[in-house]
Design a protein around this motif. Structure first.
Motif, PDB file in Angstrom:
ATOM      1  N   UNK A   5       0.836  -1.195   0.000  1.00 59.01           N
ATOM      2  CA  UNK A   5       0.000   0.000   0.000  1.00 59.01           C
ATOM      3  C   UNK A   5       0.871   1.245   0.000  1.00 59.01           C
ATOM      4  N   UNK A   6       1.919   1.218  -0.836  1.00 55.53           N
ATOM      5  CA  UNK A   6       2.808   2.377  -1.021  1.00 55.53           C
ATOM      6  C   UNK A   6       3.458   2.827   0.283  1.00 55.53           C
ATOM      7  N   UNK A   7       3.627   1.913   1.217  1.00 55.52           N
ATOM      8  CA  UNK A   7       4.201   2.314   2.509  1.00 55.52           C
ATOM      9  C   UNK A   7       5.630   2.805   2.361  1.00 55.52           C
ATOM     10  N   UNK A   8       6.343   2.281   1.340  1.00 51.55           N
ATOM     11  CA  UNK A   8       7.719   2.735   1.157  1.00 51.55           C
ATOM     12  C   UNK A   8       7.781   4.234   0.911  1.00 51.55           C
ATOM     13  N   UNK A   9       6.788   4.781   0.226  1.00 51.27           N
ATOM     14  CA  UNK A   9       6.788   6.226  -0.030  1.00 51.27           C
ATOM     15  C   UNK A   9       6.455   7.021   1.216  1.00 51.27           C
ATOM     16  N   UNK A  10       5.806   6.348   2.172  1.00 52.51           N
ATOM     17  CA  UNK A  10       5.399   7.056   3.383  1.00 52.51           C
ATOM     18  C   UNK A  10       6.437   7.013   4.484  1.00 52.51           C
ATOM     19  N   UNK A  11       7.374   6.072   4.426  1.00 50.77           N
ATOM     20  CA  UNK A  11       8.252   5.843   5.563  1.00 50.77           C
ATOM     21  C   UNK A  11       9.036   7.081   5.968  1.00 50.77           C
ATOM     22  N   UNK A  12       9.504   7.826   4.983  1.00 48.99           N
ATOM     23  CA  UNK A  12      10.353   8.974   5.297  1.00 48.99           C
ATOM     24  C   UNK A  12       9.577  10.135   5.881  1.00 48.99           C
ATOM     25  N   UNK A  13       8.240  10.146   5.701  1.00 48.58           N
ATOM     26  CA  UNK A  13       7.470  11.296   6.164  1.00 48.58           C
ATOM     27  C   UNK A  13       6.512  10.951   7.301  1.00 48.58           C
ATOM     28  N   UNK A  14       6.362   9.699   7.625  1.00 44.08           N
ATOM     29  CA  UNK A  14       5.415   9.324   8.669  1.00 44.08           C
ATOM     30  C   UNK A  14       5.889   9.687  10.052  1.00 44.08           C
ATOM     31  N   UNK A  15       7.244   9.772  10.258  1.00 44.69           N
ATOM     32  CA  UNK A  15       7.762  10.065  11.585  1.00 44.69           C
ATOM     33  C   UNK A  15       7.650  11.554  11.862  1.00 44.69           C
ATOM     34  N   UNK A  16       7.521  11.896  13.109  1.00 45.33           N
ATOM     35  CA  UNK A  16       7.499  13.305  13.517  1.00 45.33           C
ATOM     36  C   UNK A  16       8.318  13.452  14.767  1.00 45.33           C
ATOM     37  N   UNK A  17       8.520  14.677  15.189  1.00 45.99           N
ATOM     38  CA  UNK A  17       9.256  14.931  16.416  1.00 45.99           C
ATOM     39  C   UNK A  17       8.548  14.382  17.622  1.00 45.99           C
ATOM     40  N   UNK A  18       7.251  14.092  17.512  1.00 46.74           N
ATOM     41  CA  UNK A  18       6.517  13.526  18.638  1.00 46.74           C
ATOM     42  C   UNK A  18       6.603  11.999  18.667  1.00 46.74           C
ATOM     43  N   UNK A 178      12.266  15.911  30.853  1.00 46.34           N
ATOM     44  CA  UNK A 178      12.157  14.619  30.185  1.00 46.34           C
ATOM     45  C   UNK A 178      11.316  14.684  28.926  1.00 46.34           C
ATOM     46  N   UNK A 179      10.249  15.468  28.961  1.00 47.57           N
ATOM     47  CA  UNK A 179       9.401  15.613  27.781  1.00 47.57           C
ATOM     48  C   UNK A 179      10.156  16.285  26.632  1.00 47.57           C
ATOM     49  N   UNK A 180      10.918  17.335  26.966  1.00 50.29           N
ATOM     50  CA  UNK A 180      11.702  18.021  25.936  1.00 50.29           C
ATOM     51  C   UNK A 180      12.773  17.095  25.384  1.00 50.29           C
ATOM     52  N   UNK A 181      13.533  16.471  26.271  1.00 50.43           N
ATOM     53  CA  UNK A 181      14.631  15.614  25.837  1.00 50.43           C
ATOM     54  C   UNK A 181      14.118  14.437  25.014  1.00 50.43           C
ATOM     55  N   UNK A 182      12.984  13.866  25.416  1.00 60.14           N
ATOM     56  CA  UNK A 182      12.507  12.689  24.660  1.00 60.14           C
ATOM     57  C   UNK A 182      12.032  13.094  23.267  1.00 60.14           C
ATOM     58  N   UNK A 183      11.479  14.294  23.107  1.00 62.66           N
ATOM     59  CA  UNK A 183      11.132  14.749  21.753  1.00 62.66           C
ATOM     60  C   UNK A 183      12.391  14.912  20.906  1.00 62.66           C
ATOM     61  N   UNK A 184      13.438  15.445  21.511  1.00 67.34           N
ATOM     62  CA  UNK A 184      14.687  15.621  20.774  1.00 67.34           C
ATOM     63  C   UNK A 184      15.289  14.274  20.399  1.00 67.34           C
ATOM     64  N   UNK A 185      15.277  13.328  21.326  1.00 73.33           N
ATOM     65  CA  UNK A 185      15.813  11.997  21.037  1.00 73.33           C
ATOM     66  C   UNK A 185      15.069  11.342  19.884  1.00 73.33           C
ATOM     67  N   UNK A 186      13.744  11.304  19.984  1.00 68.48           N
ATOM     68  CA  UNK A 186      12.970  10.607  18.957  1.00 68.48           C
ATOM     69  C   UNK A 186      13.097  11.300  17.603  1.00 68.48           C
ATOM     70  N   UNK A 187      13.259  12.614  17.608  1.00 67.92           N
ATOM     71  CA  UNK A 187      13.384  13.340  16.346  1.00 67.92           C
ATOM     72  C   UNK A 187      14.614  12.917  15.565  1.00 67.92           C
ATOM     73  N   UNK A 188      15.685  12.505  16.258  1.00 69.30           N
ATOM     74  CA  UNK A 188      16.912  12.099  15.561  1.00 69.30           C
ATOM     75  C   UNK A 188      17.038  10.583  15.466  1.00 69.30           C
ATOM     76  N   UNK A 189      16.030   9.837  15.933  1.00 69.67           N
ATOM     77  CA  UNK A 189      16.060   8.386  15.791  1.00 69.67           C
ATOM     78  C   UNK A 189      16.662   7.649  16.962  1.00 69.67           C
TER      79      UNK A 189
END
Length: 640
Positions: A5-18, A178-189
């Motif tokens: 279902x075209x998920x490959x095209x979505x992978x790069x944009x599905x993630x967010x800083x949250x 912790x909320x700020x740091x975890x957003x930063x962590x997840x944003x960079x993977x």
């Protein structure tokens, strides 16, 4: 791998800083490349069902590989100093050795870090089962950077050390951090934090005091709970957009005689009694109440402690079934991941045991097999697993555990139990549905203006005003300043001239660190850790600067406390005395001149002399005779 279902095209944009957004119901990632949706690929199934299906499909080699938590190589094999990962090496570890958990020590711009972590996930997609990688990190949002303990740089918002957060007494602030740091962590993977430290700061000379929340078990427990809740995204365990926390170091690490650290052979033993041990254990209760995802055992052997009437086996906690199974699992009810500290199964060779100037201990000589030196490496892995270890930190190859399993030293059921915990956490974090992040989001989220503003405010609030000369802190009348360890540009931005002679200055500002020595310069960690005395002495450059500053019309001394310092001969030589725990020059100048309020209270006592330090019990918090300042002291702190 086929992406339906075209998920490959979505992978790069599905993630967010949250965090990771959920895929549409009909979309799935064909992780094992078989053209159909397996149960473990189906986001509509329960996590238990998905884990069951995945573990059934895993080979012995894949299970063993999953139980290693390696280091992403960059610059060197431990990941230090590089600008990109060595993806050829990473490919071998993932594709041939079946590892899928790593620590990153890369310090680069957020976009680059996100891109590099995406490359690691792409390598994982190519494996037989497509198991995504869990990427962990030591703390990144503080001032101090110590090899093997913390990382600094890369644009992350810059907060006080956890000691400073503790000094505020504000659990809500810790949760917001912790909320700020975890957003930063997840944003960079990054999905796992190898923190917080729930260790009690009971021995003031211990080099790792700086990353604790102080010396009071109840306060530490409260702050650790808030930290875990902030990072994991909730009050009852990790959420899909959160960061899994690994509380450490279970348990009694702070009770090191003379403060000598367990990374080193000369610090391999901590001494407690049952009463003091109970205080060290109680400091972890908040982490358990918050549903902490992982626990990391401590390095040293604990002497003087018994559980259920039996003395602890004289082996490090990572090999101690009484600590990991009887106490942690059975009594405390912990059900999450037990991740060993780094290199506990390595040999401690001659350069590790007795390094010299000609033959110093290097990174290749690091090993902390305390109490099990006489076992072979496969036997050490077997003992760790049967004691309660699920995953081994700092191990890039599972060959030794594989040998132990094939030799019949590890039951198959115990192996499956460990792998289930590792995979469950990956599913809880949403990694099987999408492990990718958007580099554009990483650029926006990491160190954004709002996060920086919150961090800057915390730097000011955390400072402890110990002495103020009975006068309000003010910048009134300040036109010329004399500075020591302060950037002159910060003074010039305020319109002040910088004098070369304190006698010509309206204000002298001196920034110093708590005193320390390097008593073991040939040991790898001893050469990098602050050990020894805590008092200022004639001839010390910092102390001479303090004395010189008295010539100014008004002087301020700010002491950064990575460990408790003895300030007996400092407080009578300055008008204003401030304790800091990681703060910018701007933050210190603001508090010193009344532009901001230092609200902190000491998170531990400050001893009055080295004699008092040497006489205190390293296992008991705040145990020195006649402390100069008690825990909780702070002239600028709000009054109840």
């Amino acid at each position: 791998m086929k992406l339906h279902v075209c998920l490959s095209a979505l992978l790069a944009v599905m993630a967010s800083g949250q965090g990771v957004q959920a895929a549409t119901p009909d979309a799935y990632r064909d992780l094992n490349h078989n053209g159909r949706r397996d149960v473990y690929e189906d986001a509509g199934q329960s996590i238990d069902a998905r884990v069951d299906d995945l573990v059934r499909q895993m080979t012995l080699e894949e299970k063993v590989g999953a139980m290693m938590h390696g280091s992403l190589p960059a610059g060197d094999e431990l990941g230090h100093g590089g600008a990109i990962y060595d993806l050829d090496q990473v490919g071998v570890m993932i594709g041939e050795r079946h590892l899928n958990s790593f620590i990153t020590r890369l310090v680069v711009a957020p976009r680059r870090l996100a891109e590099q972590n995406n490359e690691v996930q792409r390598l994982a997609e190519q494996t037989r089962l497509g198991i995504p990688v869990t990427i962990s990190t030591d703390p990144r949002n503080h001032f101090q950077a110590v090899l093997g303990a913390s990382t600094a740089g890369g644009g992350f918002s810059l907060w006080p050390e956890t000691l400073g957060l503790a000094a505020t007494g504000d659990a809500d602030l810790v949760r917001r951090f912790g909320e700020v740091a975890h957003r930063e962590y997840r944003a960079v993977g990054i999905q796992m934090a190898l923190s917080p430290q729930a260790d009690l700061a009971s021995e003031p000379r211990w080099p790792r005091v700086t990353a604790t929340f102080g010396s009071d078990p109840a306060d530490v427990s409260r702050m650790v709970q808030a930290y875990v809740e902030g990072f994991q995204g909730g009050t009852d365990g990790v959420r899909p957009d959160g960061v899994a926390t690994v509380v450490k170091h279970w348990v009694g690490y702070g009770a090191e005689p003379e403060g000598f650290d367990g990374h080193n052979i000369y610090g391999r033993v901590a001494r407690l009694d049952n009463a003091s041990f109970a205080e060290h254990v109680a400091a972890f209760d908040g982490a358990f109440a918050a549903g902490v995802a992982g626990v990391m055992p401590t390095y040293p052997i604990l002497e003087g402690v018994s559980l259920d009437g039996a003395p602890l086996e004289p082996v490090a906690a990572g090999f101690n079934r009484q600590l990991l199974t009887d106490l942690l699992r059975d009594q405390k009810g912990f059900k999450g991941l037990v991740l060993s500290d780094w290199a506990i199964t390595n040999n401690c060779d001659a350069a590790c045991r007795a390094p010299t100037a000609d033959h110093p201990q290097t990174a290749k000589d690091i090993g902390m097999p305390w109490g099990v030196e006489g076992l072979t490496q496969p036997e050490r892995f077997a003992k760790g697993v049967t004691a309660g270890i699920d995953q081994f930190g700092g191990v890039n190859d599972g060959a030794m555990l594989l040998q132990a399993v094939r030799d019949g030293q590890v039951p198959a059921a115990r192996l499956d139990e460990a792998v289930r915990r590792i995979m469950t956490l990956k599913f809880q974090l949403g990694l099987f549905d999408n492990p990718y992040v958007d580099p554009d989001v990483a650029e926006r989220v990491v160190g954004d203006p709002q996060s920086r503003a919150q961090a800057d405010l915390a730097q000011r609030r955390a400072q402890v005003v110990l002495e103020d000369g009975g006068r309000p802190l003010t910048a009134e009348g300040v036109k010329t300043v004399w500075l020591y360890n302060v950037d002159p540009e910060e003074a010039r931005r305020r319109g002040w001239a910088v004098a070369s002679d304190p006698a010509q200055a309206d204000l002298a500002l001196v920034r110093v660190n708590a005193p320390f020595e390097r008593l073991h310069p040939h040991h790898f960690f001893g050469a990098r850790q602050n050990e020894g005395r805590l008092d200022f002495r004639d001839g010390d450059a910092d102390y001479e600067a303090v004395k010189q500053a008295r010539a100014a019309r008004r002087s301020v001394v700010a002491v950064n406390l990575d460990r408790p310092a003895i300030l007996t001969n400092i407080r009578d030589k300055t008008d204003v005395l401030i304790a800091t725990f990681g703060a910018s020059d701007a933050a210190v100048l603001d508090v010193a001149t009344g532009q901001a309020r230092g609200e902190g209270r000491l998170p531990f006592e400050l001893p009055s002399s080295m004699a008092a330090v040497e006489a205190q019990d390293p296992a008991r918090p705040d145990d020195s005779a006649a402390p100069l300042y008690p825990r909780g002291y702070g002239r600028g702190a709000p009054r109840n």
